[in-house]
Design a protein around this motif. Structure first.
Motif, short mmCIF file in Angstrom:
data_model
loop_
_atom_site.label_atom_id
_atom_site.label_comp_id
_atom_site.label_asym_id
_atom_site.label_seq_id
_atom_site.Cartn_x
_atom_site.Cartn_y
_atom_site.Cartn_z
N ARG A 23 -7.87 4.40 -6.68
CA ARG A 23 -6.81 3.83 -7.54
C ARG A 23 -7.23 3.82 -9.01
O ARG A 23 -7.08 2.82 -9.71
N LEU B 296 -7.94 9.23 -7.29
CA LEU B 296 -6.70 8.83 -6.61
C LEU B 296 -6.99 7.81 -5.52
O LEU B 296 -6.30 6.79 -5.40
N VAL C 133 -7.64 20.38 -16.71
CA VAL C 133 -7.76 21.65 -15.96
C VAL C 133 -6.51 22.51 -16.20
O VAL C 133 -6.60 23.72 -16.44
N LEU C 134 -5.35 21.86 -16.20
CA LEU C 134 -4.10 22.59 -16.42
C LEU C 134 -4.07 23.19 -17.83
O LEU C 134 -3.70 24.36 -18.02
N LEU D 213 1.71 7.15 -6.54
CA LEU D 213 0.65 8.12 -6.86
C LEU D 213 0.98 9.54 -6.41
O LEU D 213 0.27 10.48 -6.74
N LEU E 192 1.32 12.17 -9.05
CA LEU E 192 0.01 12.49 -9.61
C LEU E 192 -0.75 13.45 -8.69
O LEU E 192 -1.44 14.37 -9.15
N LEU E 193 -0.60 13.24 -7.38
CA LEU E 193 -1.26 14.13 -6.41
C LEU E 193 -0.69 15.55 -6.55
O LEU E 193 -1.43 16.54 -6.55
N SER F 234 0.83 -1.21 0.00
CA SER F 234 0.00 0.00 0.00
C SER F 234 0.87 1.26 0.00
O SER F 234 0.60 2.22 -0.71
N THR G 8 -7.87 10.65 -12.65
CA THR G 8 -7.20 11.80 -12.02
C THR G 8 -6.29 12.51 -13.03
O THR G 8 -6.29 13.75 -13.13
N LEU H 180 0.71 16.84 -9.22
CA LEU H 180 0.21 17.40 -10.50
C LEU H 180 -1.23 17.90 -10.33
O LEU H 180 -1.58 18.99 -10.81
N THR H 181 -2.05 17.11 -9.61
CA THR H 181 -3.45 17.50 -9.39
C THR H 181 -3.53 18.82 -8.63
O THR H 181 -4.30 19.72 -9.00
N THR I 135 2.34 1.80 -3.46
CA THR I 135 1.34 2.35 -4.38
C THR I 135 1.15 3.85 -4.12
O THR I 135 1.09 4.66 -5.05
N SER I 136 1.06 4.20 -2.83
CA SER I 136 0.88 5.61 -2.46
C SER I 136 2.05 6.45 -2.96
O SER I 136 1.87 7.56 -3.45
N SER J 70 -6.86 16.33 -14.26
CA SER J 70 -5.82 17.30 -13.88
C SER J 70 -5.18 17.94 -15.10
O SER J 70 -5.00 19.17 -15.15
N ALA K 206 -2.45 21.68 -10.92
CA ALA K 206 -3.48 21.93 -11.95
C ALA K 206 -4.65 22.69 -11.36
O ALA K 206 -5.13 23.68 -11.94
#
Lengths: 454, 210
Positions: free
Chosen positions: B154, B151, B166-167, A14, A17-18, A7, B159, A20-21, A10-11, B163, A24
């Motif tokens: 999974r 996210l 939006v960007l 990610l 991506l978090l 876990s 996501t 980047l989110t 995996t986090s 994202s 954005a």
């Protein structure tokens, strides 16, 4: 690997991506919170009392016969001259249709030579996408002094596949920027068309009345900045009820919209109103104005009086009238009949009778215009109109697609399609409008009093 | 020389067409029992896509060939480009396969978005959901919630698509100023509907065979 370790791995994967989110959405919210706030309308400026004589003058914008001409629009230039735009080609929807223009000098009472503003090939080269045909142009002057021309372009299918292209000019139409496409619909950006005159908001942004024709037939208002970016879009009707809206701005908050009815209409002009500068619109309803599902034009005078020009009949387009309303569009009264061929009962006539009729009508305008060798010109008008309006030895009159503007001097200028072969221009002086408004108000009061007496 | 947004629009549609052609060709080869190993795919797919891409920028009359395609379908949404990019990387075995439940979840999000957008945009009701795309703050907020939910559940493609969309919207990547045009287009919406129906049909057949 244990469940916890898996876990965590995996986090960790990610995490980028978090990040980047978050970046954005920081940018997204920044843009969102910096969008322009709603603005009030910019009503027409009061020009004061007119001291000129009441005059009504008529002209043909171009006297050269030949191509199909349709859907004119008009703008006042900085020096008081007028510039008209229309589309012209072998037929409506043909690939050779181009946007043409001419300039009117009110001191000389004369229209200059017509010139090509843009054609299909130039448009498609500039847009970097295939363009099949061009259609209706409308024009306005923004608060920064630039002319903005909006015209219909089609890449896919018929008119229902339209989108709007725009370009601007800083020298009153002598030269133009490269065309840009407005993106106004999520469905392949198809089916947004223009016909009604643009208007302004108090913050300098532009209101562009548009309509949609694919599956639904409905009216909308786009709000644009002076750079041509779409800032907002407001729906006026839905379903298949109305198209070709015209926005008549009465004051900073109130406006009346007139629309050609869509399918299943009651041969009446549709109307809607706003009391909060377009934030909310009343449910659309039929007005008392008769109309055969044809384009209408309108303008609001500084005192709040509304003027409209339309085919004020239930079928055909063989009559055109100027009407006024003093009560925000609830009731209308006739000010002037511009064209009227209703004596023919809406029936097509043979080419010989049509040629005689056209010659007589053209002669009248050409004589008033002071054109030389007007008899020869009138014959040329008849030949040009017959070529377009006569099909299988049956000919029709058509006076359609009016476009009204109010000039800085307070005069009202009208252009409309004359038998799909010429563009006619009518100039109503401020004094003429005032005099007709007073006279018709007196007449309607007398008629009302008589009705009460009997 | 095309302007920035013309270049991004043309590039998007040319890249998508090139990758789809390459993927289609590989699938055709497999159908014809001409198998390509993952290692061969790693070189073959970019090579075919590159050739098609080049072809789409060759002049055809006044315009590059890709401009005719752009005239018909418009600019492709960022979501379409992300999904096509994912399919290409999957084919080259750079990325692992996604579970059926997660891919169906992503398609469901797209189908719901399409149902919320297209009928209203085509005049079905007095209000227009397309209007939210002109920077309505609560709409951007809703997208943030969906992106974070992606996210948590999974579903990184959801996501990533939202994202990047939006960007790109904030940066003015395309000529559209409406966020919806970056999130979804009729092509990806149509594909999502097809894929979801296909999964439902498969589950139904599975249920019947048991």
């Amino acid at each position: 690997m244990s469940q916890v370790a898996k876990s965590r791995a995996t986090s960790r994967r990610l995490l980028p991506l978090l990040v980047l989110t978050l970046i954005a959405f920081f940018c997204g919210f920044f843009k969102s919170f910096n969008r322009p706030a709603p603005a009030s309308f910019l009503p027409p400026a009061d020009v004061g009392q007119a001291d000129a004589a009441p005059t009504l003058r008529t002209y043909f914008v171009s006297t050269a016969g030949g191509p199909h001409r349709h859907a004119p629009s008009l703008v006042e230039l900085r020096d008081g001259r007028l510039r008209a735009f229309w589309f012209s080609g072998s037929r409506e929807g043909a690939s050779d249709v181009e946007i043409r223009s001419a300039v009117f000098d009110p001191r000389l009472g004369q229209w200059g030579a017509e010139t090509t503003v843009i054609d299909r090939m130039t448009t498609q080269r500039a847009l970097w996408r295939y363009v099949k045909k061009l259609g209706n142009p409308v024009v306005e002057r923004s608060v920064d002094g630039k002319l903005h021309l909006y015209y219909v372009t089609v890449s896919l299918g018929g008119w229902a596949g339209s989108s709007i292209t725009t370009m601007d000019s800083g020298d009153d139409g002598l030269s133009w920027s490269s065309p840009r496409r407005l993106i106004t619909s999520p469905f392949l950006n198809i089916s947004t068309l223009v016909k009604g005159a643009p208007f302004h908001y108090a913050d300098g942004t532009i209101g562009l009345p548009v309509y949609h024709e694919f599956i639904g037939k409905f009216a909308e208002v786009l709000r644009l900045d002076t750079g041509g970016a779409v800032l907002d879009k407001q729906r006026l009707t839905h379903g298949r009820s109305a198209l070709q809206p015209v926005v008549l701005v009465r004051d900073v908050a109130r406006a009346q919209v007139l629309m050609r009815h869509g399918e299943g209409g009651l041969n009446r002009v549709m109307g809607t109103t706003t009391e909060d500068a377009g934030q909310h619109w009343a449910p659309p309803a039929n007005t008392e104005l008769a109309n055969p599902s044809a384009a209408v034009a309108g303008v609001a005078l500084p005192g709040g009086t509304l003027l409209t020009v339309l085919n004020n009949i239930e079928s055909n387009r063989d009559a055109l009238s100027l009407l006024a309303s003093n009560d925000g569009g609830l009731t209308w009264r006739l000010l002037h009949t511009l064209e009227d061929q209703r004596a023919l009962g809406g029936q097509p006539i043979d080419p010989a009778a049509y040629a005689v009729g056209i010659q007589a009508l053209a002669q009248e305008t050409l004589t008033a215009q002071g054109a030389k060798s007007s008899i020869a010109n009138a014959q040329a008008f008849a030949a040009a109109s017959s070529k377009i309006m006569c099909i299988e030895q049956r000919c029709n009159y058509e006076f359609s697609y009016p476009y009204l503007i109010l000039t800085a001097r307070g005069d009202v200028q009208l252009v409309y399609t004359w038998n799909r072969s010429f563009i006619k221009h009518v100039e109503f002086s401020h004094a003429w409008i005032e005099a007709r408004l007073k006279a018709t108000l007196r007449n309607s009061t007398k008629a009302y009093d008589n009705a009460r007496l009997h | 020389m095309p302007g920035f947004t013309d270049l991004t629009g043309l590039l998007g549609i040319a890249l998508a067409t090139a990758v789809l052609c390459a993927l289609g060709l590989q699938r055709l080869c497999r159908w014809r029992y001409v198998s390509t190993s993952p290692r061969e795919s790693l070189f073959l797919l970019p090579a075919i896509a590159g050739l098609v891409l080049l072809g789409l920028f060759l002049p055809l009359g006044d315009l590059p060939a890709g401009a005719y395609l752009r005239g018909m379908v418009g600019d492709l949404s960022i979501t379409t480009l992300v999904l096509i990019g994912y399919a290409a990387l999957r084919q080259m075995v750079v990325l692992p396969p996604m579970s059926a439940s997660r891919s169906n979840g992503a398609f469901l999000v797209l189908v719901l978005a399409a149902c919320m957008l297209y009928p209203l945009a085509l005049g079905a009701a007095p209000f227009d959901s397309y209007r939210w795309g002109y920077g309505e703050p609560w709409f951007v907020g809703l997208l943030l919630v969906v992106a974070l939910a992606g996210l948590t559940l999974r579903m990184p493609l959801v996501t990533l698509s939202i994202s990047l969309a939006v960007l790109a919207w904030a940066a003015g990547w395309y000529e559209s100023g409406n966020l919806w045009d970056y999130l979804i287009d009729p092509m990806v919406a149509g594909y999502a509907v097809f894929a979801l129906l296909n999964s439902i049909a498969w589950l139904w057949r599975l249920g019947r065979s048991r």
